[in-house]
Scaffold this motif. Sequence first.
Motif, PDB file in Angstrom:
ATOM      1  N   LYS A  36       0.813  -1.124   0.183  1.00 48.61           N
ATOM      2  CA  LYS A  36      -0.055  -0.085   0.060  1.00 48.61           C
ATOM      3  C   LYS A  36       0.758   1.377   0.030  1.00 48.61           C
ATOM      4  O   LYS A  36       0.609   2.218  -0.715  1.00 48.61           O
ATOM      5  N   SER A  37       1.921   1.315   0.772  1.00 50.57           N
ATOM      6  CA  SER A  37       3.022   2.440   0.745  1.00 50.57           C
ATOM      7  C   SER A  37       3.597   2.942  -0.592  1.00 50.57           C
ATOM      8  O   SER A  37       3.778   3.869  -0.968  1.00 50.57           O
ATOM      9  N   ASP A  38       3.789   1.690  -1.243  1.00 47.71           N
ATOM     10  CA  ASP A  38       4.511   1.969  -2.585  1.00 47.71           C
ATOM     11  C   ASP A  38       3.547   2.632  -3.502  1.00 47.71           C
ATOM     12  O   ASP A  38       3.761   3.837  -4.010  1.00 47.71           O
ATOM     13  N   PHE A  39       2.309   2.290  -3.396  1.00 48.33           N
ATOM     14  CA  PHE A  39       1.358   2.805  -4.185  1.00 48.33           C
ATOM     15  C   PHE A  39       0.981   4.140  -4.014  1.00 48.33           C
ATOM     16  O   PHE A  39       0.920   5.023  -4.864  1.00 48.33           O
ATOM     17  N   VAL A  40       0.793   4.424  -2.705  1.00 51.65           N
ATOM     18  CA  VAL A  40       0.350   5.709  -2.237  1.00 51.65           C
ATOM     19  C   VAL A  40       1.412   6.749  -2.582  1.00 51.65           C
ATOM     20  O   VAL A  40       1.159   7.863  -3.013  1.00 51.65           O
ATOM     21  N   ALA A  41       2.847   6.264  -2.312  1.00 58.85           N
ATOM     22  CA  ALA A  41       3.777   7.253  -2.652  1.00 58.85           C
ATOM     23  C   ALA A  41       3.867   7.486  -4.031  1.00 58.85           C
ATOM     24  O   ALA A  41       4.229   8.645  -4.533  1.00 58.85           O
ATOM     25  N   GLU A  42       3.577   6.553  -4.815  1.00 57.65           N
ATOM     26  CA  GLU A  42       3.615   6.734  -6.399  1.00 57.65           C
ATOM     27  C   GLU A  42       2.491   7.770  -6.790  1.00 57.65           C
ATOM     28  O   GLU A  42       2.788   8.964  -7.364  1.00 57.65           O
ATOM     29  N   HIS A  46       2.895  11.439  -8.318  1.00 62.94           N
ATOM     30  CA  HIS A  46       2.253  11.826  -9.658  1.00 62.94           C
ATOM     31  C   HIS A  46       1.328  12.927  -9.188  1.00 62.94           C
ATOM     32  O   HIS A  46       1.249  13.872 -10.246  1.00 62.94           O
ATOM     33  N   THR A  47       0.656  13.153  -8.275  1.00 59.74           N
ATOM     34  CA  THR A  47      -0.133  14.274  -7.855  1.00 59.74           C
ATOM     35  C   THR A  47       0.750  15.671  -7.793  1.00 59.74           C
ATOM     36  O   THR A  47       0.501  16.590  -8.388  1.00 59.74           O
ATOM     37  N   VAL A 125      10.669  12.238  -8.003  1.00 60.46           N
ATOM     38  CA  VAL A 125      10.229  11.726  -6.695  1.00 60.46           C
ATOM     39  C   VAL A 125      10.426  12.555  -5.710  1.00 60.46           C
ATOM     40  O   VAL A 125      11.710  13.162  -5.715  1.00 60.46           O
ATOM     41  N   TRP A 126       9.321  12.755  -4.893  1.00 55.54           N
ATOM     42  CA  TRP A 126       9.547  13.552  -3.988  1.00 55.54           C
ATOM     43  C   TRP A 126       9.174  12.854  -2.449  1.00 55.54           C
ATOM     44  O   TRP A 126       9.850  13.360  -1.325  1.00 55.54           O
ATOM     45  N   VAL A 127       8.492  11.867  -2.455  1.00 55.41           N
ATOM     46  CA  VAL A 127       8.195  11.097  -1.384  1.00 55.41           C
ATOM     47  C   VAL A 127       8.519   9.664  -1.499  1.00 55.41           C
ATOM     48  O   VAL A 127       8.000   9.057  -2.684  1.00 55.41           O
ATOM     49  N   GLN A 128       9.107   9.001  -0.619  1.00 58.48           N
ATOM     50  CA  GLN A 128       9.528   7.773  -0.737  1.00 58.48           C
ATOM     51  C   GLN A 128       8.409   6.871  -0.076  1.00 58.48           C
ATOM     52  O   GLN A 128       8.090   7.366   1.254  1.00 58.48           O
ATOM     53  N   PRO A 129       8.197   5.810  -0.186  1.00 61.65           N
ATOM     54  CA  PRO A 129       7.338   4.851   0.646  1.00 61.65           C
ATOM     55  C   PRO A 129       7.863   4.547   2.158  1.00 61.65           C
ATOM     56  O   PRO A 129       9.145   4.443   2.351  1.00 61.65           O
ATOM     57  N   PHE A 130       7.075   4.583   3.025  1.00 62.52           N
ATOM     58  CA  PHE A 130       7.558   4.393   4.327  1.00 62.52           C
ATOM     59  C   PHE A 130       6.318   3.754   5.159  1.00 62.52           C
ATOM     60  O   PHE A 130       5.308   4.277   5.075  1.00 62.52           O
ATOM     61  N   ALA A 131       6.472   2.520   5.921  1.00 64.77           N
ATOM     62  CA  ALA A 131       5.535   2.352   6.776  1.00 64.77           C
ATOM     63  C   ALA A 131       5.995   1.576   8.089  1.00 64.77           C
ATOM     64  O   ALA A 131       6.868   0.680   8.101  1.00 64.77           O
ATOM     65  N   ALA A 132       5.861   2.225   9.068  1.00 66.91           N
ATOM     66  CA  ALA A 132       6.192   1.872  10.504  1.00 66.91           C
ATOM     67  C   ALA A 132       5.258   2.437  11.712  1.00 66.91           C
ATOM     68  O   ALA A 132       5.271   3.694  11.378  1.00 66.91           O
ATOM     69  N   GLY A 133       5.531   1.796  12.686  1.00 67.89           N
ATOM     70  CA  GLY A 133       4.694   2.447  13.950  1.00 67.89           C
ATOM     71  C   GLY A 133       3.355   2.306  13.785  1.00 67.89           C
ATOM     72  O   GLY A 133       2.582   1.766  13.011  1.00 67.89           O
ATOM     73  N   LYS A 134       2.547   2.964  14.615  1.00 66.72           N
ATOM     74  CA  LYS A 134       1.082   2.992  14.954  1.00 66.72           C
ATOM     75  C   LYS A 134       0.532   4.194  14.081  1.00 66.72           C
ATOM     76  O   LYS A 134       0.998   4.705  12.839  1.00 66.72           O
ATOM     77  N   THR A 135      -0.655   4.482  14.163  1.00 61.51           N
ATOM     78  CA  THR A 135      -1.373   5.474  13.451  1.00 61.51           C
ATOM     79  C   THR A 135      -2.004   6.732  14.053  1.00 61.51           C
ATOM     80  O   THR A 135      -3.169   6.796  14.480  1.00 61.51           O
ATOM     81  N   PRO A 136      -0.881   7.714  14.494  1.00 62.99           N
ATOM     82  CA  PRO A 136      -1.327   8.973  15.310  1.00 62.99           C
ATOM     83  C   PRO A 136      -2.153  10.008  14.471  1.00 62.99           C
ATOM     84  O   PRO A 136      -1.718  11.016  14.254  1.00 62.99           O
ATOM     85  N   MET A 137      -3.502   9.485  13.995  1.00 59.66           N
ATOM     86  CA  MET A 137      -4.160  10.500  12.873  1.00 59.66           C
ATOM     87  C   MET A 137      -4.578  11.768  13.699  1.00 59.66           C
ATOM     88  O   MET A 137      -4.296  12.818  13.168  1.00 59.66           O
ATOM     89  N   CYS A 138      -4.719  11.653  15.148  1.00 64.74           N
ATOM     90  CA  CYS A 138      -5.040  12.909  15.829  1.00 64.74           C
ATOM     91  C   CYS A 138      -4.094  13.966  15.961  1.00 64.74           C
ATOM     92  O   CYS A 138      -4.097  15.349  15.427  1.00 64.74           O
TER      93      CYS A 138
END
Lengths: 286, 251
Positions: A36-42, A46-47, A125-138
């Motif tokens: 998922k992180s690869d796809f989102v970074a791409e 692109h955006t 490329v400006w942003v690279q995929p990254f995925a670690a840790g919890k989900t501190p959305m707030c």
Amino acid sequence: MYSAQITRANPTCIILLIDQSASMSDPFSGDAATKKSDFVAEAVNHTLHDLVIRSTKTEEIRNYYYVSVIGYGRKVGPAFGGPLEHRSLAPIADIADYPLQVKMSYKKVPDGSGGWVEIPVRFPVWVQPFAAGKTPMCEALVQVKAILTAWLADHPSGFPPTVLHLTDGESSDGDPLAIGQEIMSLSTDDGAVLLFNCHISSRRSAKIEYPANDSLLIDGFARSLFAISSPLPANFLAAAAQLGVSAGEGSRGFVFNGDPSSIVQFYEIGTSLTGVTPYRWMDEGT
Amino acid sequence: MSSSRFQSQQFLLPKEGHLLSECEDVIGVNALTQRFAIADGATEAFDAQSWARRLARQWVRLDRGALVPDDFRSWVAAEGRSLHDSWKNLQLSWYAEEKARTGSFAAFVGVQLEVELATPRWQAIALGDACLLHCRAGRILSALPLANHESFNASPLLVPSLGLLQDAGLRNIVVDSGVLESGDVLLLLSDAVAAWYLRLAESGDRARCCFEELLMADREDELEQLFSKERRTGRIKNDDIAVLRIELRLP
């Protein structure tokens, strides 16, 4: 409302807020090779590329947009890599001039007589995929609010800022409802800040895109996200229609259980602003 | 500009907050060939001003031709190649190079007068949302390629400079012709002012008469004030404005 012209003197702000928690390293839609992180970074790269090209006037670039990319996972903060690292908001000219790297590739375009030709294109490329840790959305939304508050103090009359939030799971630091509502209560003379949310899932659950009410949402988290999703203004609805997305009066900028195509459309609709999706004007009649 | 058989006035105004040098609307006038044109470079396109300039100014230099779709397509192809050749020695950033790859785009309308004929007439060719209006005694006899203010939108068809896109992009060229009488007025207008003018005409708004009087009298300062006010009140889009008025004075 939502009709202010976006100019160099009256620019707008776009914030891409992305979930970078550990679950983003899961495969996406059954494709074990793509996380998922690869796809989102791409999609984010692109955006940004589209926004840069849209702002290019022959040999100069005009600062119509100020863009922020905030990630949250093991840490919360700016997600740009390279020279823009640590920048929480950057004018589009700086984004154009300081990518992390520029890759070369080819893409097929119509040749005008029913066939296709391959032309070379550059993929910065400006942003690279990254995925670690919890989900501190707030915590992430608190940072977004701080960026918006500073922006609005200097740009009280412009096209309202747009926040495009993408996540694959529930917040690990509380219900985002209150901070989301605080963000949605901010405004310029031209309308309230737009907060759009796209929830993605690797499961093959039915996706719900741009609903006008929450009657199909069964869990509390989905309802919270729906409640902090702004209705799509007319310009954005026009962009959705151009993309063949089903959305109408009252539709919220909200996707639940989205798949890869949902992400692409979410960013295209969310950055359409004046109703024209990137390059749609160029593709007319082709 | 005037000849014994027609008189023309033109007016050009950039978007609010922009310089005249940044205006991407271009007016072409040639009394010898009796050709008049307006081209409106697409704001989002690469080098749109050069493309608009080339379309408007080169088209009016032609003695004949480029008035029917096939002929116009060949002429556009040659002009497009020249434009792209002019970029070859530029040192471009990655994004400018990327943008240049898709070429440039502009709306175009051109009209040829034939006032020496026993029955004087005009022939026009257009693609996009720059318009020609044929008026007689205050009435609009014909308008092309768009005829009412609701037809204007954010995604007009445009003349592409890139050969790859021209077959498809030039499929919707509009041609028309009409008979001229002394006192007839031809108005060539870029999109924002065309949509504004058509809406005024449809609603019988008096601002239309005011606009025409100022235009006829070449009162540029007052025209600027008029459009500044119309922009402030949101009655006209804040876009470049190009107006070319031709009045026939036939014996």
